[in-house]
Motif scaffolding. Structure first.
Motif, PDB file in Angstrom:
ATOM      1  N   MET A   1     -11.607  -2.240  -5.943  1.00 48.24           N
ATOM      2  CA  MET A   1     -12.776  -2.030  -4.844  1.00 48.24           C
ATOM      3  C   MET A   1     -13.496  -3.297  -4.689  1.00 48.24           C
ATOM      4  O   MET A   1     -13.841  -3.964  -5.861  1.00 48.24           O
ATOM      5  CB  MET A   1     -13.650  -0.890  -5.579  1.00 48.24           C
ATOM      6  CG  MET A   1     -12.981   0.385  -5.685  1.00 48.24           C
ATOM      7  SD  MET A   1     -12.455   1.101  -4.062  1.00 48.24           S
ATOM      8  CE  MET A   1     -13.960   1.747  -3.236  1.00 48.24           C
ATOM      9  N   ASN A   2     -13.852  -3.518  -3.680  1.00 48.11           N
ATOM     10  CA  ASN A   2     -14.475  -4.964  -3.526  1.00 48.11           C
ATOM     11  C   ASN A   2     -15.820  -4.728  -3.046  1.00 48.11           C
ATOM     12  O   ASN A   2     -16.194  -3.811  -2.011  1.00 48.11           O
ATOM     13  CB  ASN A   2     -13.551  -5.595  -2.281  1.00 48.11           C
ATOM     14  CG  ASN A   2     -12.281  -6.251  -2.827  1.00 48.11           C
ATOM     15  OD1 ASN A   2     -11.580  -6.654  -2.037  1.00 48.11           O
ATOM     16  ND2 ASN A   2     -12.113  -6.040  -4.064  1.00 48.11           N
ATOM     17  N   VAL A   3     -16.790  -5.691  -3.354  1.00 48.97           N
ATOM     18  CA  VAL A   3     -17.966  -5.740  -2.881  1.00 48.97           C
ATOM     19  C   VAL A   3     -18.290  -7.111  -2.221  1.00 48.97           C
ATOM     20  O   VAL A   3     -18.054  -8.054  -3.208  1.00 48.97           O
ATOM     21  CB  VAL A   3     -19.230  -5.301  -3.974  1.00 48.97           C
ATOM     22  CG1 VAL A   3     -20.415  -5.418  -3.026  1.00 48.97           C
ATOM     23  CG2 VAL A   3     -18.857  -3.633  -4.293  1.00 48.97           C
ATOM     24  N   LYS A   4     -18.787  -7.344  -1.250  1.00 49.38           N
ATOM     25  CA  LYS A   4     -19.181  -8.725  -0.637  1.00 49.38           C
ATOM     26  C   LYS A   4     -20.738  -8.559  -0.183  1.00 49.38           C
ATOM     27  O   LYS A   4     -20.968  -7.437   0.635  1.00 49.38           O
ATOM     28  CB  LYS A   4     -18.484  -9.122   0.394  1.00 49.38           C
ATOM     29  CG  LYS A   4     -16.945  -9.643   0.099  1.00 49.38           C
ATOM     30  CD  LYS A   4     -16.073 -10.057   1.361  1.00 49.38           C
ATOM     31  CE  LYS A   4     -14.920 -10.790   0.546  1.00 49.38           C
ATOM     32  NZ  LYS A   4     -13.848  -9.903   0.370  1.00 49.38           N
ATOM     33  N   ILE A   5     -21.467  -9.523  -0.401  1.00 52.49           N
ATOM     34  CA  ILE A   5     -22.746  -9.599   0.069  1.00 52.49           C
ATOM     35  C   ILE A   5     -22.939 -10.876   1.078  1.00 52.49           C
ATOM     36  O   ILE A   5     -22.709 -11.920   0.459  1.00 52.49           O
ATOM     37  CB  ILE A   5     -23.859  -9.430  -0.951  1.00 52.49           C
ATOM     38  CG1 ILE A   5     -23.612  -8.283  -1.849  1.00 52.49           C
ATOM     39  CG2 ILE A   5     -25.303  -9.349  -0.374  1.00 52.49           C
ATOM     40  CD1 ILE A   5     -24.435  -8.295  -2.906  1.00 52.49           C
TER      41      ILE A   5
ATOM     42  N   PRO B   1     -10.071   1.770  -1.391  1.00 54.59           N
ATOM     43  CA  PRO B   1      -9.138   1.262  -2.530  1.00 54.59           C
ATOM     44  C   PRO B   1      -8.138   0.265  -2.266  1.00 54.59           C
ATOM     45  O   PRO B   1      -7.411   0.697  -0.856  1.00 54.59           O
ATOM     46  CB  PRO B   1      -8.814   2.402  -3.418  1.00 54.59           C
ATOM     47  CG  PRO B   1      -8.501   3.604  -2.085  1.00 54.59           C
ATOM     48  CD  PRO B   1      -9.582   3.226  -1.348  1.00 54.59           C
ATOM     49  N   TRP B   2      -8.032  -0.797  -2.808  1.00 54.91           N
ATOM     50  CA  TRP B   2      -6.811  -1.670  -2.594  1.00 54.91           C
ATOM     51  C   TRP B   2      -6.001  -1.598  -3.560  1.00 54.91           C
ATOM     52  O   TRP B   2      -6.325  -1.516  -4.913  1.00 54.91           O
ATOM     53  CB  TRP B   2      -7.417  -3.042  -2.600  1.00 54.91           C
ATOM     54  CG  TRP B   2      -8.466  -3.453  -1.346  1.00 54.91           C
ATOM     55  CD1 TRP B   2      -9.797  -3.301  -1.385  1.00 54.91           C
ATOM     56  CD2 TRP B   2      -7.978  -4.023  -0.218  1.00 54.91           C
ATOM     57  NE1 TRP B   2     -10.039  -3.767  -0.253  1.00 54.91           N
ATOM     58  CE2 TRP B   2      -9.139  -4.265   0.725  1.00 54.91           C
ATOM     59  CE3 TRP B   2      -6.625  -4.351   0.389  1.00 54.91           C
ATOM     60  CZ2 TRP B   2      -8.994  -4.735   1.964  1.00 54.91           C
ATOM     61  CZ3 TRP B   2      -6.664  -4.902   1.762  1.00 54.91           C
ATOM     62  CH2 TRP B   2      -8.020  -5.181   2.237  1.00 54.91           C
TER      63      TRP B   2
ATOM     64  N   ARG C   1       0.720  -1.383   0.133  1.00 56.62           N
ATOM     65  CA  ARG C   1      -0.181   0.063   0.014  1.00 56.62           C
ATOM     66  C   ARG C   1       0.668   1.270   0.062  1.00 56.62           C
ATOM     67  O   ARG C   1       0.492   2.340  -0.316  1.00 56.62           O
ATOM     68  CB  ARG C   1      -1.038  -0.132   1.236  1.00 56.62           C
ATOM     69  CG  ARG C   1      -1.792   1.092   1.223  1.00 56.62           C
ATOM     70  CD  ARG C   1      -2.796   0.900   2.435  1.00 56.62           C
ATOM     71  NE  ARG C   1      -3.934  -0.218   2.183  1.00 56.62           N
ATOM     72  CZ  ARG C   1      -4.929   0.130   1.534  1.00 56.62           C
ATOM     73  NH1 ARG C   1      -5.063   1.313   1.111  1.00 56.62           N
ATOM     74  NH2 ARG C   1      -5.737  -0.930   1.290  1.00 56.62           N
ATOM     75  N   SER C   2       2.183   1.201   0.395  1.00 60.61           N
ATOM     76  CA  SER C   2       2.948   2.385   0.662  1.00 60.61           C
ATOM     77  C   SER C   2       3.100   2.979  -0.609  1.00 60.61           C
ATOM     78  O   SER C   2       3.567   4.214  -0.683  1.00 60.61           O
ATOM     79  CB  SER C   2       4.297   1.962   1.442  1.00 60.61           C
ATOM     80  OG  SER C   2       5.043   1.214   0.573  1.00 60.61           O
ATOM     81  N   VAL C   3       3.089   2.310  -1.816  1.00 55.93           N
ATOM     82  CA  VAL C   3       3.415   2.919  -3.107  1.00 55.93           C
ATOM     83  C   VAL C   3       2.421   3.251  -3.844  1.00 55.93           C
ATOM     84  O   VAL C   3       2.107   3.912  -5.037  1.00 55.93           O
ATOM     85  CB  VAL C   3       4.379   2.109  -3.976  1.00 55.93           C
ATOM     86  CG1 VAL C   3       5.808   1.977  -3.242  1.00 55.93           C
ATOM     87  CG2 VAL C   3       3.750   0.520  -4.204  1.00 55.93           C
ATOM     88  N   LEU C   4       1.177   2.931  -3.117  1.00 51.36           N
ATOM     89  CA  LEU C   4      -0.159   3.155  -4.042  1.00 51.36           C
ATOM     90  C   LEU C   4      -0.442   4.701  -4.539  1.00 51.36           C
ATOM     91  O   LEU C   4      -1.155   4.798  -5.466  1.00 51.36           O
ATOM     92  CB  LEU C   4      -1.429   2.408  -3.276  1.00 51.36           C
ATOM     93  CG  LEU C   4      -2.515   2.564  -3.933  1.00 51.36           C
ATOM     94  CD1 LEU C   4      -2.486   1.496  -5.227  1.00 51.36           C
ATOM     95  CD2 LEU C   4      -3.720   1.919  -3.195  1.00 51.36           C
TER      96      LEU C   4
END
Lengths: 240, 72
Positions: free
Chosen positions: A108-112, A220-221, A62-65
């Motif tokens: 981006m993630n979506v879980k249901i 965001p990932w 994540r540090s370079v995102l």
């Protein structure tokens, strides 16, 4: 000395304030032609799955995102320098193609998660006389099949719900439907960075429309789900 | 903990656990793979949380990796 690999990058010449990596090791940038890999020295070959290690891996990626869109390596990737060079050389074209695919984007993630249903409509009666065990067995199979069909329809409906909510925002996606499980829907969406806020707003609207469902929207990932290039040296190149 | 938003309906999932599970789901299940170079240890794992399928899935992935390595 082995190297623990965190992620592949492009366009980075230096690291700014990289966090410490696995086992508090210093993270550095391993350059090979146009590609770079965030690595740290590793004295171990076997990386334990612990809370600290998993979070350290994620933090380094994540540090370079903010500066680039990296392709993360899977947790536990330990190689020697020659193996890493061979990997980058052999798969350079595929890696650059994938970097181009995710450039400027985030995941981006979506879980249901479906709640335990106690108010489902009853399954239809079979209408057959309860004569013998054969009839009972067939009736039960029929109910089972109808139940599975309902779950599948429900999963498809959820998929449509999310797809329509995010129409025009998604560059790529990976969707997993598990109609029979509580985590019924899981999707990773590749989204332009400029669309993240809109993504959130659209999903917020979808959540409000379906209060009976449990949504988990995260991001965001870094694009973990879009870094799935399998590098089978053994099978593809005969190199171990 | 991971830096991301959560939109969650319901009270049964506690936020920090979800952040950790989401992180595990990403780092263990996904990403570039250099075949044969991943060895992770799930013995003495200090994360015991089998409440959501993502974690189960992550552990299964880890075990699969270990099985493959044993076969090599």
């Amino acid at each position: 000395m082995k190297l623990y690999a965190y992620c592949l990058t492009e366009g980075l010449d230096t690291l700014d304030h990289a966090p410490t990596g696995i086992s508090d090791a210093k993270v550095s940038l391993f350059k090979h032609e146009e590609l770079g890999v965030l690595v740290s020295n590793s004295e171990i070959d076997v990386v334990r799955v612990t809370r600290d290690n998993a979070l350290a891996h994620a933090a380094v990626v994540r540090s370079v995102l903010d500066r680039t869109t990296p392709l993360p390596f899977r947790f536990g990737t330990v190689v020697d320098e020659q193996q890493l060079k061979s990997y980058l050389t052999a798969r350079k074209s595929a890696l650059q193609t994938q970097l181009e695919h995710v450039r400027g984007c985030v995941e981006m993630n979506v879980k249901i998660i479906q709640q335990v249903q106690n108010d489902e409509p009853p399954l239809p009666e079979h209408g057959l006389a309860p004569e013998g065990p054969g009839t009972a067995f067939l009736a039960e199979k029929r109910r089972e099949i109808i139940g599975e069909e309902r779950k599948t329809e429900h999963g498809a409906e959820l998929s449509t719900l999310v797809r329509e909510a995010l129409e025009g925002l998604i560059k790529d996606e990976q969707v997993t439907l598990r109609p029979a499980e509580r985590l019924v829907f899981a999707a990773a969406h590749l989204v332009e960075r400029s669309s993240v806020q809109t993504f959130r707003e659209k999903m917020s609207e979808a959540v409000k429309r379906r209060p009976e469902l449990h949504f988990l929207v995260s991001g965001p990932w870094p694009p973990y789900s879009f870094a799935n290039i399998e590098l089978e040296f053994l099978t593809q190149f005969g190199v171990t | 903990m991971a830096d991301f938003d959560q939109i969650l309906v319901g009270e049964e999932w506690e936020g920090s656990e979800l952040s950790l599970l989401e992180t595990l789901d990403h780092v263990l299940n996904r990403g570039l793979v250099i075949a044969g170079e991943i060895t992770i240890s799930v013995a003495n794992i200090d994360l015991i949380f089998i409440g959501l399928n993502v974690m189960v899935s992550s552990v299964e992935t880890a075990q699969e990796v270990l099985r493959k390595r044993e076969l090599q």
